[in-house]
Design an enzyme around this catalytic site. Structure first.
Site, PDB file in Angstrom:
ATOM      1  CB  SER A  64      -0.912  -0.008   1.227  1.00 15.67           C
ATOM      2  OG  SER A  64      -1.734   1.143   1.245  1.00 15.67           O
ATOM      3  NE  ARG A  65       3.101   1.306  -5.810  1.00 14.98           N
ATOM      4  CZ  ARG A  65       2.239   0.575  -6.498  1.00 14.98           C
ATOM      5  NH1 ARG A  65       0.966   0.941  -6.522  1.00 14.98           N
ATOM      6  NH2 ARG A  65       2.611  -0.495  -7.151  1.00 14.98           N
ATOM      7  CB  ILE A  66      -0.816   6.736  -0.483  1.00 14.43           C
ATOM      8  CG1 ILE A  66      -2.129   6.103  -0.959  1.00 14.43           C
ATOM      9  CG2 ILE A  66       0.051   7.125  -1.656  1.00 14.43           C
ATOM     10  CD1 ILE A  66      -2.967   7.031  -1.816  1.00 14.43           C
TER      11      ILE A  66
END
Length: 500
Positions: free
Chosen positions: A369-371
């Site tokens: 999950s990048r953000i």
């Protein structure tokens, strides 16, 4: 008003309208259907037609302009009629001057509709407070805000190690039959009482799967805050194509009103196949893997509409959970790579973990999950800070145990802790957990209070812990020491109970 006056008032209004009516010539373009087949109609004689215009045919059917040729246009049919009203070659076609739109509003909550907004649940027609076009530009960067608020999925692995924020686009990816839809359904059920509205889009699913999904939502009371958009496997390819855009427009209506929305696209693999079918029927040149060259743009313009709006733009959010199917775990296929590059992260479900009984079968090594980490609650983030790293190290160390070599005491202890964590991360379907329940088991694990428990004891202790009424008064804002005392008391009460 008297009875005579009430009877004569419509006549009076009609007389006023007739007196003001000014008859004039009106020019209307009218074309003719050349051929019909496979959900496609070729039409001649509409030189002013533009892409995405809606056509109305002589028998009452509707179509969407999808191809502009030098001598004729291609339209995808949204309904075709039947019997004597079936659309045939030679039928008249005219432009309506409109593009596709759908009604929006709270009247759609608890309803099952097709991609045009017509009810499929046998209920009355849905009164729409307003209408929104199916295709709109994504919000500009000035209207967007940072993703800072968490979206609770109810899944232990996601909420602790792969957190999702409101306004994020998180891909759920994996082979067929590994629990992608079950994970999405659990996330919808987890929104109960959290003021998050949901839109669940079912694209080209069997009727039995559609009914099972709707019944699950109804049984868990999740249908009360959910609208289900259905384009069955037997539906026309045009309806399958517009289904996710209809769901997105419904969600956008609530987002524009300042509300939080979760939209699930189940799944975009079948959507891509429907788009390929339409494109090949309309004789568009195929590209990689026989998909048209604009397939990336198709999904990007859909998913880019999911965002978190700034306060000046209403402050609403739309979180997207698109589902995509892989074949034998092949992540480098055309459509999966497209969606991985469009979204803000992915949750990968491994068929080997599913076959081994580890549910949900989430592969942490391939999930990211990048953000979402920016939106995770600080208390959960502090407790889950090292869990992902510890779990990944455990998986690597576990490989060496297969060779039967003697292990150092420290390595053996880490493997025992990792095995314990793996058992803790298992979770049944339709049993989402609240953030406070995550906090309880995370703290107990970090404090070592689960150490030494057998597998059957661990499952019983965990169930008793998360259901203990002593934790119901605590919130994530309470201090860690308050949580520590409450969790310890709950565990002591569990272990003091006599065996059955």
């Amino acid at each position: 008003m008297s009875t005579d006056e009430s009877l004569t008032s419509p006549l009076r209004r009609q007389a006023v309208w007739l007196a003001a009516y000014d008859p004039q010539l009106r020019l209307v373009e009218q074309g003719r259907v050349i051929s019909v087949g496979d959900g496609i109609a070729w039409v001649d004689g509409l030189p002013s037609a533009a892409m995405e215009d809606v056509l109305r045919f002589e028998n009452g059917s509707r179509g969407l302009v999808f191809h502009l040729g030098a001598k004729r246009i291609g339209a995808i049919l949204l309904n075709q009629g039947g019997g004597e009203l079936e659309l045939k070659a030679g039928a008249a076609a005219c432009l309506t001057g409109r593009t596709l739109d759908i009604g929006v509003g709270d009247a759609y909550l608890g309803r099952v509709v097709d991609p045009t907004g017509s009810p499929l649940d046998g209920g009355a027609p849905i009164p729409a407070t307003s209408r929104r076009p199916l295709e709109t530009p994504s919000p500009p960067i000035q209207a967007r805000d940072f993703v800072e608020r968490p979206l609770v999925s109810g899944c232990k692995m996601i909420d602790t190690m792969i957190p999702i924020g409101k306004g994020q686009r998180q891909l759920i990816i994996g082979d067929a039959g590994v629990g992608k839809s079950a994970l999405a359904l659990d996330t919808v059920i987890a929104q109960k009482g959290r003021k998050v509205l949901c839109v669940y889009v079912l694209i080209s699913q069997k009727r039995s799967s559609v009914v099972a999904t709707i019944e699950t939502l109804r049984r868990t009371s999740a249908l009360e805050y959910t609208c289900v958009v259905v384009a069955e496997a037997t539906a026309m390819p045009g309806l399958k194509y517009i289904a996710p855009f209809a769901g997105c427009a419904l969600a956008e209506g609530w987002m524009a009103a300042g509300r939080d929305v979760l939209v699930v696209y189940d799944d975009l693999t079948t959507h891509a196949k429907a788009y390929r079918e339409l494109s090949l029927l309309l004789r568009r040149p195929p590209g990689r893997e026989a998909y048209p060259g604009d397939i990336f743009y198709l999904h990007s313009r859909l998913l880019e509409r999911s965002t978190c709006l700034a306060a000046a733009s209403g402050g609403g959010s739309m979180t997207a959970l698109p589902l995509i199917e892989t074949e034998q775990g092949e992540l480098s296929a055309y459509i999966p790579t497209n969606l991985i590059s469009i979204t803000d992260g992915q949750v990968y479900l491994d068929p080997r973990l599913f076959a081994a009984g580890f549910l949900p079968a989430i592969d942490i090594t391939r999930s990211v999950s990048r953000i979402g980490g920016k939106a995770q609650h600080p208390a959960i983030k502090a407790e889950a800070g090292r869990i992902k790293l510890d779990y990944l190290q455990f998986q690597e160390l576990e490989i060496f145990t297969r060779f039967g070599s003697r292990l150092e005491a420290g390595v053996a202890a880490r493997i025992r802790r990792g095995s314990l964590l793996r058992e803790l991360l298992k979770q049944e379907r339709l049993a989402p957990l609240a953030p406070e329940q995550h906090m309880a088991w995370l703290l107990a694990y970090n404090e070592g209070w689960f150490d030494g428990l057998a597998k059957d004891q661990l499952a019983t202790t965990l169930s008793s812990l998360i259901a203990d009424p002593r934790l119901s008064s605590l919130r994530l804002e309470n201090s860690r020491e308050e949580w520590r005392q409450a969790v310890r008391a709950a565990l002591q009460g569990t272990r003091d109970e006599p065996a059955a």
